[in-house]
Design a protein around this motif. Sequence first.
Motif, PDB file in Angstrom:
ATOM      1  N   ARG A 243       4.453   6.210   7.981  1.00 55.61           N
ATOM      2  CA  ARG A 243       5.685   5.935   7.239  1.00 55.61           C
ATOM      3  C   ARG A 243       5.728   4.503   6.703  1.00 55.61           C
ATOM      4  N   ASP A 244       5.351   3.515   7.544  1.00 54.53           N
ATOM      5  CA  ASP A 244       5.403   2.120   7.095  1.00 54.53           C
ATOM      6  C   ASP A 244       4.473   1.878   5.912  1.00 54.53           C
TER       7      ASP A 244
ATOM      8  N   TYR B 290       4.818  -4.579   3.644  1.00 58.16           N
ATOM      9  CA  TYR B 290       4.312  -4.116   4.939  1.00 58.16           C
ATOM     10  C   TYR B 290       4.604  -5.151   6.031  1.00 58.16           C
ATOM     11  N   ARG B 291       4.404  -6.423   5.681  1.00 60.76           N
ATOM     12  CA  ARG B 291       4.675  -7.496   6.636  1.00 60.76           C
ATOM     13  C   ARG B 291       6.150  -7.502   7.033  1.00 60.76           C
ATOM     14  N   GLN B 292       7.028  -7.307   6.081  1.00 52.61           N
ATOM     15  CA  GLN B 292       8.462  -7.309   6.357  1.00 52.61           C
ATOM     16  C   GLN B 292       8.871  -6.109   7.207  1.00 52.61           C
ATOM     17  N   LEU B 293       8.277  -4.950   6.926  1.00 51.59           N
ATOM     18  CA  LEU B 293       8.610  -3.740   7.684  1.00 51.59           C
ATOM     19  C   LEU B 293       8.167  -3.859   9.142  1.00 51.59           C
ATOM     20  N   THR B 294       6.946  -4.329   9.348  1.00 47.24           N
ATOM     21  CA  THR B 294       6.450  -4.456  10.728  1.00 47.24           C
ATOM     22  C   THR B 294       7.179  -5.579  11.461  1.00 47.24           C
ATOM     23  N   PHE B 295       7.558  -6.620  10.731  1.00 48.20           N
ATOM     24  CA  PHE B 295       8.323  -7.716  11.327  1.00 48.20           C
ATOM     25  C   PHE B 295       9.699  -7.231  11.783  1.00 48.20           C
TER      26      PHE B 295
ATOM     27  N   VAL C  33      -1.757   3.461  -6.887  1.00 42.75           N
ATOM     28  CA  VAL C  33      -0.828   3.140  -5.798  1.00 42.75           C
ATOM     29  C   VAL C  33      -1.499   2.149  -4.847  1.00 42.75           C
ATOM     30  N   TYR C  34      -0.833   1.012  -4.624  1.00 42.11           N
ATOM     31  CA  TYR C  34      -1.353  -0.031  -3.738  1.00 42.11           C
ATOM     32  C   TYR C  34      -0.358  -0.303  -2.613  1.00 42.11           C
ATOM     33  N   ILE C  35      -0.887  -0.788  -1.483  1.00 38.41           N
ATOM     34  CA  ILE C  35      -0.029  -1.163  -0.349  1.00 38.41           C
ATOM     35  C   ILE C  35       0.330  -2.633  -0.510  1.00 38.41           C
TER      36      ILE C  35
ATOM     37  N   ASN D  34      -7.332  13.854   9.924  1.00 33.50           N
ATOM     38  CA  ASN D  34      -6.588  13.053  10.903  1.00 33.50           C
ATOM     39  C   ASN D  34      -6.775  11.543  10.708  1.00 33.50           C
ATOM     40  N   THR D  35      -7.367  11.143   9.582  1.00 30.22           N
ATOM     41  CA  THR D  35      -7.556   9.718   9.298  1.00 30.22           C
ATOM     42  C   THR D  35      -7.102   9.408   7.876  1.00 30.22           C
ATOM     43  N   ALA D  36      -6.217   8.432   7.763  1.00 24.48           N
ATOM     44  CA  ALA D  36      -5.770   7.992   6.432  1.00 24.48           C
ATOM     45  C   ALA D  36      -6.726   6.921   5.923  1.00 24.48           C
ATOM     46  N   LEU D  37      -7.282   7.141   4.736  1.00 26.32           N
ATOM     47  CA  LEU D  37      -8.243   6.197   4.167  1.00 26.32           C
ATOM     48  C   LEU D  37      -7.570   5.301   3.136  1.00 26.32           C
ATOM     49  N   ILE D  38      -7.948   4.025   3.174  1.00 19.03           N
ATOM     50  CA  ILE D  38      -7.424   3.009   2.256  1.00 19.03           C
ATOM     51  C   ILE D  38      -8.625   2.371   1.572  1.00 19.03           C
TER      52      ILE D  38
END
Length: 676
Positions: free
Chosen positions: A113-114, A133-138, A126-128, A86-90
Amino acid sequence: MSESMFVGLCEIVGTSQQVAIRREARDIEEMVDRRVTPNDGIIRIMSGSRREGFRLKGSDVDLMFWPNNHRVIMEMSQSEYYNTANTALILSYSSESPPGFTLLQLPTPRACRDVRSSCVRMNGRVYISSSIYRQLTFSAESHCSTIHGPCSNGYIAEQEYDNAHCFVSDFWPPSASSWIDRCHSWPDPEIVDDIVRNGCHFVAIGHPLGPHENEEWRISFSRAEYKLVYSMNHCQLLIYGVLKIFLKEVLNQQSEETNKLLCSYHMKTTVFWAIQKNTLLHWCPQNLLAGFWVCFKLLLKWVYKGICPNFFIPQNNMFLTKVHGSAQNRLFLQLNELYKKGLACLLQSPSIRSYIIDVLYNPRLFICTDESIIRSEVHYDVELVTQSKLCSLTCGDISQTTKAIHMIEQYVESPMTHHQVVMIQKLATSILQRTSFLLQNMNNDTGVNKQMYIADKLSCHMLKLAAKFGYVSDMLYIAMYYYKTLRYREALSFIEMTKVKLAQPYLMYNGHVDRVRYTEAVGGQSWSSKMRQAVAEDIMLINEICYINELIPEQHSALQNRQYILVIPVFVMLHFLQFLCYRHIDTALSQAALDELRALVHHDLGMDIHNLQRDISWEILGICQQITGNHQAALYSYQQSLTQYPLHQIRTATQRRIQDIVQSTQHQYIEDLPLD
């Protein structure tokens, strides 16, 4: 002169007690948010100067948001501390990034999803991407905002905000390990341990000179910073305040070429370094100006060298991309001219000037730095009421409410300051009120008489209990409940009691209070007694809960626009409820209540209805007028509601109500046409 500045800054920034009230309110607000937010929810905290306890005019509101079920780890071995189901690790990968920045690798496809949509592939991994991410949340935020660094920046009415969507780590970054070893004299070891134990954040902005600017993330020590500011004594905090004011009113007014080179974060960094290096033996009111001068000289030195070392990662030169070349030379010359003037440079600050001039004109003037004399009991009561508004539950979910109740039980068993007791009391009041209406909403649909009877008894008990240790205005929640359950006379008895108390000349409401009458009436009494007798606040309705059927369209409209509460002026709600109840008992008294509501909404000058609440106030007046059949007056009120600032996001409901009136008027016109 330092003492005069101390007193003046206590008026501008606040006394140590006022600052403590603000901080404790924010701490409780964050604690509630953390406890009640579900695993797949979004955590929100306040950061920046407001979290630190400042309330300087014109300062923005800084908020940080992160997904609760995502965690950044520094090495893969740390994954053992999490339930990966239940936790996504980065994974933080900083070897290729400039100091203070890192890449965030997604080792497994499990993520929201974001995050998945922000992924890019580099060197087989694979990198975030921070920029994606900034554009999607904006894009998910208001269309009125713009991107400003890692944040979305915008205005709600006249209040500027900066929202940063980020990720959290429970671990201290290895690149900041030297900071732990450096903390010999300040801060204290227990504060260092607490800071390290609470980890850091990663905000969506890369280094302009880094090899992967669009993919890199900046390591943020926002939580560590406010804990460091908390650990300052009040004189140190006021010196930080002087620097913030001096930056805004003097440094950033020198020229257009240099007015964006320095920011408040640079001022904070100079204070941190100055305190840690023991550059001043005694940080006290008598040395306030000496402390300012120490920090100003340090800033001047940094500008000269073109190096501003980050407090946690000194290798991160925060001047690298802006303070260099001709701009650096120009800035240094400006600062050096101010330096040559000595402390007289502070005379260029409109906010500070008078406190210096008073002493220059009267050198023998005695200045008392006793905070109990600088601020009266009423000042602290106003601050406590204002900040306690934060301590309320704004969710309409029964499981979250239950979590909040358990949290209060735990809190009550631990040592608390006087301010915390008041804030927890306020939180408990809001929880009891929400739970009462939640129970009524849930059991109203069952149709089981015994179950409804038990729930009703419980709801009434909780609402009356809340009123016993709540504000004067909390009695209106009882009246709302009785109206909703068709007990109009019982509702009116509580409305009348509330009306009498709201009419008292010593009432504290919306920050307004007659200080002399308030002190005469309740000065020196316990806070609980003051709350019951002399304090009122606006009525907060959670839009996921039904309180008054007549407001359902407005609540639905607000929810569709992600506005989760309606905040209704207490006097508007008083007359609204009075009108609704008297409709079933006495039409003349119902009309009288409507007349009072109309006079209030039409003629109030901001004392009883805040400008930001005029949309809902005109709406409520329109609803009452529409109920009585006065469609022309209702139409005018709804149109007025549409012209106000749309704080409550009720425009859809307003437009539908206008449409209903227009259609019913047309229908009536057709019916009235002669048949021949």
